[in-house]
Scaffold this active site. Sequence first.
Site, PDB file in Angstrom:
ATOM      1  N   GLU A   1      -0.311   9.972  -5.575  1.00 15.73           N
ATOM      2  CA  GLU A   1      -0.371  10.341  -7.026  1.00 15.73           C
ATOM      3  C   GLU A   1       1.007  10.687  -7.495  1.00 15.73           C
ATOM      4  OE1 GLU A   1      -3.965  13.122  -7.090  1.00 15.73           O
ATOM      5  OE2 GLU A   1      -2.676  13.916  -5.637  1.00 15.73           O
TER       6      GLU A   1
ATOM      7  N   CYS B   1      -5.072  -6.127 -11.958  1.00 16.12           N
ATOM      8  CA  CYS B   1      -5.008  -5.632 -10.426  1.00 16.12           C
ATOM      9  C   CYS B   1      -4.837  -3.911 -11.079  1.00 16.12           C
ATOM     10  CB  CYS B   1      -3.903  -6.013  -9.963  1.00 16.12           C
ATOM     11  SG  CYS B   1      -3.609  -4.992  -8.264  1.00 16.12           S
TER      12      CYS B   1
END
Length: 1347
Positions: free
Chosen positions: A1278, A158
């Site tokens: 981010e 993942c």
Amino acid sequence: MSVPAAATAGRASDDLIFYVNGKRIVEKNAEPEQTLLPYLRKILRLTGTKYGCGGGGCGACTVMISRYEPVTKKIVHYSANACLIPICLLHGSAVITVEGIGNTETRIHPVQERIAKSHGSQCGFCTPGMVMSIYSLLRNQMEPTSDEMMEALAGNLCRCTGYRPIIDCCKTFCKESSCCQNKVYGDCCLNQKDYLSSPSNERKICTALFSAEEFQPLDPTQELIFPPELIKMAEDQTPQTLVYHGERTAWISPVNLNELLELKAKHPQAPLVVGNTAVGLDMKFKGVFHPLIISPTRILDLYVVERTEDGLILGAACSLTAVKNILTDAVSKLPAEKTKIFSALLQQLKTLGGQQIRNVASFGGNIINRSSTSDINPILAVSNCILIVASQGRLRQVPFSDLFADGLGNNTLQPEEILVSVKIPHSRKGEFVAAFRQAPRRENALPIVTAGMRVVFEEDGNIIRDFRICYGGVGFTTVAAKQTCQALIGRPWDGQMLDEACRAVLQEIILPSSAPGGKVEYRRTLIVSFIFKFYLEVLQSLKIMYPTQYPDIPENYASALESFHTKMPQSMQKYQDVETGQLPQDPVGRPIMHQAGTKHATGEAIYCDDIRAVDEELFLALVTSSKPHAKILSIDPSEALKVSGVVDIVSVQDVPATNEFYNYDVPDIVFAREKVTCVGQIVCAVVADSDVHAKQAAAKVKIQYELQEPVILTIEEAIEHNSFFEPQRKLERGNVDEAFKVVDHVLEGEIHVGGQEHFYMETQSILAVPTGEDKEMNLFVSTQHPAFVQEMVASCLGISGNRIMCHVKRIGGAFGGKLLKTSILSCVAAVAAKKTGHAVRCVLDRSTDMLITGGRHPTIGKYKVGFMSDGRIMALDINLYMNGGCTTDDSVLVSEIMLLKLNHSYKIPNIRACARACKTNMPANTAFRGFGFPQGGLITEAWITCVAARCGLLPEQIREINMYKETGQTAYKQELKPENLLRCWDECMEKSMYHTRKEAVNKFNKENYWKKKGIAIIPMTFPVGFGLRSLGQGAALVHLYTDGSVLLTYGGVEMGQGLHTKMIQVASRELKMPMSNIHFCETSTQTVPNACASVGSMGTDVNGMAVKDACQTLRKHLEPIIRQNPKGTWKEWAKEAFEQSINLSAIGYFRGYEAYMDWEKGEGHPFEYFVFGAACTEVEIDCLTGDHKNVKTDIVMDIGCSINPAMDIGQIEGAFVQGLGLYTTEELKYSPEGVLYTRGPDQYKIPAVCDIPEQISVSLLASSQNPTAIYSSKGLGEAALFLGSSVFFAIWDAVAAARKERGLSADFVLNSPLTPERVRMACDDQFTEMIPKDEKSKSTVSWDISL
């Protein structure tokens, strides 16, 4: 007559009968080369099973296969990779896909429900595979142990979640307590005090993101039954030989051993296929072609399991899982003295591939393949195992070690012979056996070096009677150290013997500096490190057996014998609850499930390549450059055009208008024109009636080149040739030169930060559909920037943008990698669609995707730091060099952001920094999550660590001394208020109990020589913004229909960050409408024009403001109606408004934040606000191998007021684990000619479930406000990636402890990624000193280069 025709003369293809999701499938024209994955997706239209890599390395295509075993009368269920299983292997099997266990129309399965409600799905592309791995385990074990669950997940990757929420889902099925069981520091998850209560204590702190009480129970009676027809077929006493004819290949499945031997005698070169995990990969990735394939899966003689007085006999066709289970049973029942060989084999089998691979790969196939990196062959070779092989009229026994007698992997067996079974003996008294391996990742990774070792002593003594050592990963096949072992027979097991063994084996096993695989000195070190581990292991066993005869091994050496094992991680998440007075129906601030989470889990969520085939659609395959810098002399497509199904070739001659796009001086290019400037550049493309035919034809296009000079691949070469993109950026503040004159110390150095592959789970995907009218074209694209695709395609085709409609439903991950490159690929597909007049589908395979798309910029930081003895940093002069590749892409912008965010949390009074993007002959690197900050931030923290070592202080002290303490200005003169930075730092210090754990780490390190622990705490200041107002615009469109439902549209793209969910939350609050009433269909340039890209953590800020504006406008339209009927329904209000001719549609708009940067003056206000955070991580390293385990991570993040804590915590954890990968496991390898070696999950290792910390906690800073953004939130997608560097610096801390104990310099630098190789080679010791060192020179030809 061809070979397949001769083998099957007179036989038509048999019917292939199997079941899929309870439906009977009869395939009358089975294609031997077709695997189950394309059959499910293209033939049966079951698109829930995804393509992720095509090589069994990612688990996205996991399905469950069930078979009836007539001997045991049992039905067996197992997970498997659909991308590897040929459909011809499925005769008599039942396949269950994710669609077969539940759906939203009828009933969803508990696994599907729990993974969705546990927030275990973000982009959703890996979710069906995860679901099927868990489901397959539960079909065999209703209450699995945590170890069984972790084993089941080891073969699934993942890229979004960081695995924690997936594991939370799994825990609900396990029988053990989910308590962390951590008593080491007294911080058990059940009794932690709340360090993060808000100052006002008005809003409580929550720790639950979902309620397990809501979950439906697991009910095995609801599962699909195994088809009775298949039981009858399996018990048929007169089975028939099965034959399948394909386009190029024939497949034969014989029914007994004699028939198999007869076939093998006639066709000795035909491979035997049981699991297709070796032959299939060769055919798919290496272009190996077999006209005939023999599948012996129905021959019972090959599945024999016999327990004898001397050991075990195992059939060659037994799966690795079956072998593992048999050995586990034997170890549990037999005396330990007899099972040492079994235990060593078990140790290797636990980490060999993923569960899906082990379930189908055969024991015999793994042996006969004679792979250099085989985990089991070295053990079998040293253990006196016997191979039982057969041919027509002959049965013989072959010593296992004979397979590798010449060291070249040549077959000792005759081509017509087959392996029937393997005899594995019992071990005996005085015999010691051990297995060792070191891989880039602990699980589901091929080893770098593997070893099997065995010693037999004279009775009741330590005199060596027999000694055997075999290695994998150091030659063409398994290699035996025969001379070394022979010379040591008769010697006592002591230190002198060890020293001689190590030196002798290095003389015997020669690994040249250019050896394939690289890491030569590291592999040499592992060769002797493993011998030392074996020496200690045997010494300890001798001490236990004969307590009075042998000394104890040194106490501080004992931990060297302990291997790292994967445990089910424990976790804690903390966030502030909503305001006391917030209405229950207001979803903002609550942990709402992803709006498509259930569809992800059921496979109903549609991605680009899931869109149903358009009539007469064609498939496109790229032809790319094989040279880094060359003139194209000719392109010969003649052979390609002969391939069946090929329609046309498209190249630069077919581009109607723009082929070169000039954003800077160097253009980004669609098709190469006259020359190529990197390996992987698109030269032309083949269009055919199937993806198989297109790829076959693409491989036949012949291109002639004339090599050009210079070839610039590395940053160093770019500096040498002064090869840079313009503009180069510089930032200066204070008087750097004067500051250097007055400081106490000056430190100079450099650090390298490697690149990173995006490895989005969904590869680049485009479907271009001409409408046939007015030059219109619909583009269905997996992109972060639909408007940019529209603009570039329109320019490329020479038509106006209003004829190009770009649609995006959702994308399976992006991380910055689906911007310019996706737009260029869209141009390629659009040109092909225009030329042929057909719809054209372009879906890159993983290898091509990784080859051509670029990634994060490799970076070198060359620094000069001036500081005082007390740790105050007074001056910094730094040059940053990024490898930009052959075209500009986003490289200049990335260099600017790297420069602006460089010193993040630290106030440095005098700074001079310059950033240059190097122009090289590599694929252009591009945007990636963090956009330069992860490289720049790591470089800053590295030189801070070096300053600490020079000052004799802890790195944490240097960080605290130089951190912003009060409101001040950044290097570019933007105001920064550090209050929340300091709060995050202090609370992370307290929550992680840093000082207590630091003492415990020091104590551990004093007591252990070969294992070391490290701990590091890292602050983070991440500015958020685009630097330019126009890049942050947002628009939204809200429609209210007369039935009271709302359709919401805006310009943002859903790629796993939960943007659509958050926007529906915003609309729900503003409209005061239930979320269930609001629908989002797709992002499209038809509805919201000129939308900005979904990048830079700004998706929620930009689109949220626009949605809020639109909803407020719509609500304002309706206020008179609502006031007249306050208790009415939305349907009533909408109908009344319509009847009164009130506009039920509203547009919302957000201009973007005011932002600017004047590079001439070196000042500006490029960012709107700052995200703050801190992370503390503890690790443990093995100094002998370089392996490490992540013990514990605590993260505190200031993200303002969270709109959705479940989404936001998921983003933090996912980014952290992606950062962990960047800094430790993800290593890109290139050939000296610029060819990327690491082109798939087999070679490139993103973090797996085994890599995440054993304990991880994430806490959102309470009582934080951000008045400029939507609902006081902050964009955070981010920022947390950089916090993965806390793992890097914890490893650095552990290495420093090892070096200090060995008397080595504290003045050292570690480059990123900190792979096992770099960790091991930094821990110099007697073993690294004895290995041969290769002199580096220009004439040295190495296997790989570092960018």
